[in-house]
Enzyme design. Structure first.
Site, PDB file in Angstrom:
ATOM      1  N   ARG A 139       0.859  -1.188   0.000  1.00  0.00           N
ATOM      2  CA  ARG A 139       0.000   0.000   0.000  1.00  0.00           C
ATOM      3  C   ARG A 139       0.897   1.240   0.000  1.00  0.00           C
ATOM      4  O   ARG A 139       1.706   1.426   0.913  1.00  0.00           O
ATOM      5  CB  ARG A 139      -0.897   0.008   1.241  1.00  0.00           C
ATOM      6  CG  ARG A 139      -1.699   1.284   1.382  1.00  0.00           C
ATOM      7  CD  ARG A 139      -2.601   1.292   2.619  1.00  0.00           C
ATOM      8  NE  ARG A 139      -3.286   2.571   2.680  1.00  0.00           N
ATOM      9  CZ  ARG A 139      -3.216   3.417   3.709  1.00  0.00           C
ATOM     10  NH1 ARG A 139      -2.537   3.123   4.800  1.00  0.00           N
ATOM     11  NH2 ARG A 139      -3.843   4.574   3.662  1.00  0.00           N
ATOM     12  N   HIS A 184      -3.050  11.096   0.895  1.00  0.00           N
ATOM     13  CA  HIS A 184      -2.513  10.813   2.235  1.00  0.00           C
ATOM     14  C   HIS A 184      -1.881  12.099   2.779  1.00  0.00           C
ATOM     15  O   HIS A 184      -0.661  12.239   2.801  1.00  0.00           O
ATOM     16  CB  HIS A 184      -1.486   9.678   2.145  1.00  0.00           C
ATOM     17  CG  HIS A 184      -1.165   9.036   3.465  1.00  0.00           C
ATOM     18  ND1 HIS A 184      -1.291   7.684   3.686  1.00  0.00           N
ATOM     19  CD2 HIS A 184      -0.719   9.558   4.626  1.00  0.00           C
ATOM     20  CE1 HIS A 184      -0.929   7.407   4.938  1.00  0.00           C
ATOM     21  NE2 HIS A 184      -0.572   8.528   5.525  1.00  0.00           N
ATOM     22  N   GLU A 229      -7.256   8.518   6.638  1.00  0.00           N
ATOM     23  CA  GLU A 229      -7.422   9.146   7.960  1.00  0.00           C
ATOM     24  C   GLU A 229      -8.003  10.555   7.937  1.00  0.00           C
ATOM     25  O   GLU A 229      -7.390  11.506   8.451  1.00  0.00           O
ATOM     26  CB  GLU A 229      -6.082   9.168   8.711  1.00  0.00           C
ATOM     27  CG  GLU A 229      -5.509   7.791   8.952  1.00  0.00           C
ATOM     28  CD  GLU A 229      -4.251   7.811   9.819  1.00  0.00           C
ATOM     29  OE1 GLU A 229      -3.663   8.880  10.001  1.00  0.00           O
ATOM     30  OE2 GLU A 229      -3.873   6.744  10.321  1.00  0.00           O
ATOM     31  N   ASN A 368      -7.112   1.818   9.978  1.00  0.00           N
ATOM     32  CA  ASN A 368      -5.805   2.029  10.601  1.00  0.00           C
ATOM     33  C   ASN A 368      -6.002   1.965  12.104  1.00  0.00           C
ATOM     34  O   ASN A 368      -6.737   2.775  12.668  1.00  0.00           O
ATOM     35  CB  ASN A 368      -5.225   3.412  10.246  1.00  0.00           C
ATOM     36  CG  ASN A 368      -4.803   3.503   8.789  1.00  0.00           C
ATOM     37  OD1 ASN A 368      -4.917   2.545   8.038  1.00  0.00           O
ATOM     38  ND2 ASN A 368      -4.318   4.670   8.403  1.00  0.00           N
ATOM     39  N   TYR A 370      -3.972   1.716  15.839  1.00  0.00           N
ATOM     40  CA  TYR A 370      -2.710   1.781  16.581  1.00  0.00           C
ATOM     41  C   TYR A 370      -2.861   1.550  18.072  1.00  0.00           C
ATOM     42  O   TYR A 370      -2.050   0.885  18.684  1.00  0.00           O
ATOM     43  CB  TYR A 370      -2.017   3.138  16.347  1.00  0.00           C
ATOM     44  CG  TYR A 370      -1.406   3.261  14.964  1.00  0.00           C
ATOM     45  CD1 TYR A 370      -0.096   2.861  14.739  1.00  0.00           C
ATOM     46  CD2 TYR A 370      -2.136   3.754  13.895  1.00  0.00           C
ATOM     47  CE1 TYR A 370       0.478   2.950  13.475  1.00  0.00           C
ATOM     48  CE2 TYR A 370      -1.577   3.849  12.631  1.00  0.00           C
ATOM     49  CZ  TYR A 370      -0.264   3.450  12.423  1.00  0.00           C
ATOM     50  OH  TYR A 370       0.291   3.529  11.174  1.00  0.00           O
ATOM     51  N   GLU A 437      -3.288  -0.049   8.148  1.00  0.00           N
ATOM     52  CA  GLU A 437      -2.106   0.348   8.927  1.00  0.00           C
ATOM     53  C   GLU A 437      -2.218  -0.212  10.327  1.00  0.00           C
ATOM     54  O   GLU A 437      -3.317  -0.308  10.887  1.00  0.00           O
ATOM     55  CB  GLU A 437      -1.978   1.875   9.050  1.00  0.00           C
ATOM     56  CG  GLU A 437      -1.471   2.576   7.828  1.00  0.00           C
ATOM     57  CD  GLU A 437      -1.327   4.092   8.035  1.00  0.00           C
ATOM     58  OE1 GLU A 437      -1.023   4.523   9.173  1.00  0.00           O
ATOM     59  OE2 GLU A 437      -1.523   4.819   7.058  1.00  0.00           O
TER      60      GLU A 437
END
Ligand SMILES: *[C@@H]1O[C@H](CO)[C@@H](O)[C@H](O)[C@H]1NC(C)=O
Ligand SMILES: *[C@@H]1O[C@H](CO)[C@@H](O)[C@H](O)[C@H]1NC(C)=O
Length: 530
Positions: A139, A184, A229, A368, A370, A437
């Protein structure tokens, strides 16, 4: 979302229950049979620890230990963070070029992405790493201002188009699927001059750019991601102004940015479906980032509130059955707006047919993930008025047992990934999720055991969720190589490969985690020992 048995399996209780038996054996003296049983017990303890019973950043396995044969493993990067070549071959400036050039003090090490890992000139070094890892997909993102230096079709730049043609061709020649993010963070500066995401003109401008990408690359690219995002670039770029374009209009322009992002995404989706999907046969989605939330008092409403204000503001309009913004946000922000003396809500309402155009406008949800937080209702008003934080009205906190990365916001909470995947399964009719991600930061050491712990526990979370009926098609680790980490410059490293940023050749060197990930990709299983 955590069950009683998960908590027990992960707690210290299991190990501490074993410890008295060791002491009892030690006290029993040292004849041979006792020694043997002592070795047995110590061996058992070592086994328990190797299984991670007492480790932080660990998640116990539930169900099948093997990933499905069609599950895709990959790695991710983004144009501004790796490419360099900021003005090479006709590329126009983006808001991140302007921001780093004009405000070096805002970047931790006063650096920029001017050269970064120099992937614009050194893609072959990235390709080498991708081949070594044996990933199924890669990606990467396309810099809009390489394709259209001013953001507008009139500035079309063939050399920029050629750069990505080369990347895509070489990936395909090596049987690595290109997964392309169209945007992005790196908005062309000229588009910002007319308001960027705060101006609805962006919707049409983005669709024209997207069509350029479909026309040039759609014969080979089958997985498209419109935006990466939006929560972050809207809140930081148009809310608190910590990111470019530094528009400070919290609680107003950040919501407008979300609204225009959703419309641009949906318009792109419908263009693709009506003009390209039949001949090109690809799929299109959007990448959203979110934390998961836990309540210390098992208050499901507050967990839902956190999820709606984070993931829901973007996911509900696209993936829910009813469409539109989450009810809770419509109510709160409407009421707050009225108190502020406004005649209209700061949260835009989808007028005319937009609600229906946006609803269902994605083939998959890119996630994504985290980290996570504990959440409770705010004890006193948060942030400024008006603002997203004030509207959300919650306090978040961490658990002191969570392992922390170099990044101050990044704690290892694999249960949160399992939780958010089940939330998506239940809330959005089990839409297909690609994890686009997930990663860990440190100082860049080559023996990166904590990155391995993070990778191992989060892949376990994915596998547990798959075993629990969640439709997850891919996992993408952030990142292939160390890169420019926005406001943190080069001080926080996320790569499976180190990049020598002081060498003109920017050599890439595999970290220990690269070998571990490769083992997973080859075996489709998660090795417990590393
Ligand atoms: C993978 O294969 C399984 C079992 O055949 C199927 O149910 C699932 O839809 C497939 N997933 C993808 C992403 O193709
Ligand atoms: C990085 O490159 C510089 C310049 O070539 C070299 O002196 C240095 O040893 C390299 N660092 C590492 C960690 O390889």
């Amino acid at each position: 979302m955590r069950t009683e048995s998960d908590i027990k399996q992960n707690s210290l209780i299991n190990v501490s229950q074993q410890i008295p038996s060791v002491s009892a054996d030690l006290q029993a003296g040292c004849d041979m049979s006792n020694l043997r049983s002592m070795f047995f017990v110590v061996g058992f303890l070592v086994y328990l620890i190797s299984q991670g019973a007492a480790e932080p950043c660990f998640l116990a396995a539930k169900g099948s230990p093997t990933f499905p044969a069609n599950f895709s493993f990959g790695v991710a990067t983004a144009a501004y963070q790796i490419e360099g070549g900021w003005n090479a071959d006709g590329k126009g400036p983006s808001i991140w070029d302007d921001f780093t050039h004009k405000n070096p003090d805002k970047i931790r090490d006063k650096s920029s992405g001017d050269v970064a890992a120099d992937s614009y000139h050194r893609f072959d070094q990235d390709l080498q790493a991708l081949k070594e890892l044996k990933v199924d997909h890669y990606r990467f993102s396309i810099a809009w201002s390489r394709i259209y230096p001013t953001g507008d079709i009139s500035s079309k730049n063939q050399k920029g188009i050629d750069y990505y043609n080369n990347v895509i061709d070489k990936l395909i020649a090596n049987r690595i699927e290109p997964v392309v993010t169209m945007f992005h963070y790196d908005l062309p500066s000229e588009v910002q001059k007319i308001g960027g995401f705060a101006n609805s003109l962006l919707v049409n401008q983005f669709v024209v750019y997207a069509i350029e990408l479909f026309e040039n690359y759609g014969d080979r690219v089958k997985t498209w991601i419109t935006f990466n995002e939006p929560y972050d670039y809207c809140q930081n770029g148009y809310g608190d102004a910590s990111y470019p374009p530094q528009v400070y209009a919290p609680g107003v322009a950040d919501y407008l940015c979300i609204d225009n992002t959703l419309k641009a995404h949906a318009a792109t989706y419908h263009s693709y479906k009506s003009r390209f999907a039949k001949t090109q046969g690809g799929r299109l989605g959007i990448t959203l980032d979110s934390r998961f939330f836990f309540s210390r008092t098992n208050d499901e409403d507050i967990v839902d509130r956190g999820m709606q204000y984070g993931l829901g503001i973007l996911a509900h309009p696209i993936f829910s059955k009813s469409g539109g913004y989450p009810d809770i946000m419509i109510m709160d922000i409407g009421a707050n707006s009225q108190k502020e003396g406004r005649i209209r809500s700061r949260l835009p309402s989808f007028k005319n047919k937009w609600r229906d155009i946006v609803r269902g406008s994605a083939d998959f949800l890119g996630l994504n993930y985290y980290s996570s937080r504990y959440i409770k209702r705010a004890s006193k008003p948060n942030g400024v008025s008006p603002s997203w934080e004030r509207d959300m009205d919650c306090d978040t906190s961490i658990d002191s047992n969570w392992l922390r990365a170099k990044s101050d916001w990044l704690y290892c909470v694999p249960e949160g990934l399992e939780g958010i995947l089940k939330f998506i399964r239940d809330e959005y009719d089990n839409v297909e999720v690609m994890i686009t991600e997930n990663g860990w930061s440190d100082d860049g050491e080559l023996i990166d055991d904590n990155r391995i712990r993070y990778l191992r526990s989060h892949l376990q979370a994915v596998l547990n969720a798959i075993n629990d009926g969640c439709k997850i098609s891919a996992y993408t680790h952030w990142s292939l190589i160390d890169n420019f980490e926005w406001l943190k410059g080069y001080t926080e490293k996320f790569g499976l490969y180190a990049v020598n940023m002081s060498s003109p050749n920017r050599e890439r060197t595999a970290k220990k985690s690269a070998g571990y990930y490769k083992q997973i990709i080859e075996s489709r299983k998660i090795p417990s020992i590393f």
